[in-house]
Design an enzyme around this catalytic site. Sequence first.
Site, mmCIF file in Angstrom:
data_model
loop_
_atom_site.group_PDB
_atom_site.id
_atom_site.type_symbol
_atom_site.label_atom_id
_atom_site.label_comp_id
_atom_site.label_asym_id
_atom_site.label_seq_id
_atom_site.Cartn_x
_atom_site.Cartn_y
_atom_site.Cartn_z
ATOM 1 C CG HIS A 145 -1.662 1.235 1.466
ATOM 2 N ND1 HIS A 145 -1.556 1.994 2.611
ATOM 3 C CD2 HIS A 145 -2.539 1.889 0.664
ATOM 4 C CE1 HIS A 145 -2.352 3.050 2.516
ATOM 5 N NE2 HIS A 145 -2.954 3.010 1.348
ATOM 6 C CG HIS B 63 0.441 9.221 2.073
ATOM 7 N ND1 HIS B 63 0.801 8.518 3.182
ATOM 8 C CD2 HIS B 63 -0.864 8.921 1.880
ATOM 9 C CE1 HIS B 63 -0.236 7.840 3.635
ATOM 10 N NE2 HIS B 63 -1.251 8.078 2.867
#
Length: 316
Positions: free
Chosen positions: A54, A100
């Site tokens: 992930h 992110h």
Amino acid sequence: MFSSLRLAAFAFTSLLLSSSVLGLTIPTKRAQLCNGHSELCERKYGNTTFLGSHDSFAFSGNPFALARTQEVDIEAQLTLGVRLLQAQSHMNGKDLHFCHTTCGLFDGGKVEDYLNKVKHFLDRHPNDVLTLIFTNPESVSVSKVWKPIFDKTGFTDMAYVPPQPVMSREDWPTLGEMIESGKRVVIFLDHGADSRTEPDVEFILPQFQMVWEDKYDPTNSKFPCKVDRSQGPLAPSQQLNLINHNLNTNIFPIGRGILIPDRLDSPRTNSIEAIASHSSHCAQYVEDRKPNFVLLDYVNVGQGMAAVDRLNGFSY
Ligand SMILES: *[C@@H]1O[C@H](CO)[C@@H](O)[C@H](O)[C@H]1NC(C)=O
């Protein structure tokens, strides 16, 4: 004299041995091992479970980098057995980066540099099938931005192009067929890959038409399962499925809070038992089958690869 004779005899025997070994392997040009297992050569892609990372780009050895999801770099993740790389893209200036949430929070650098590293690994592992699932939250143009990056980094030639726009779970070829054809990278994009609007980019596949996911950013360590993101025309049971098995913890329990990956719990989250239990919760949506992708934070912690091996029916 004696030792050189022995050397000659040794060389002769090894020549005999190696030619008989060659004799056995030359007639079949088929891949002998696929993703590390001979059994997987005959297994369909849609019947295989892959270990996933992930936000694979967001690695840092610094425990105070709160937006990190991984501790080890891409090369190390792949070496551990990761065969699904997930990543979130954002434009940073004129370049597409993996970041992110925002590039201010965690900038993983240019997508192009990332793909060059992955390509380097693939070239040294010719018997491996790899899946990429990238997110495209800013709807960056597939033909103008994504495709040129895949072209430049050598992925376009290796990308699997399905014979039809939407592939059901049963439709995919075997890993052996993918490896032998050289089309051994499957590329999904969550948003913007659509054969109607992007007819010229047939190797970038619309994820939610073919892969459904349960809830992302899970905070419940029991990992209940429900179909969360999935698009027609196929029913979820006919699609591939991905389990978001990355536990988050809320560090700011006011309002909507602030979720960060739960590093403390990761040995338990990434255990064989927790992954098997999550998989079994999702089985009701996929006719009792195992998930295709197990997406983890901190892939270097716990037993992710062993858990995936078990889901594939291998136990040691
Ligand atoms: C693969 O097929 C076997 C046998 O039908 C099944 O038990 C398993 O759940 C399948 N795995 C996946 C990922 O579909």
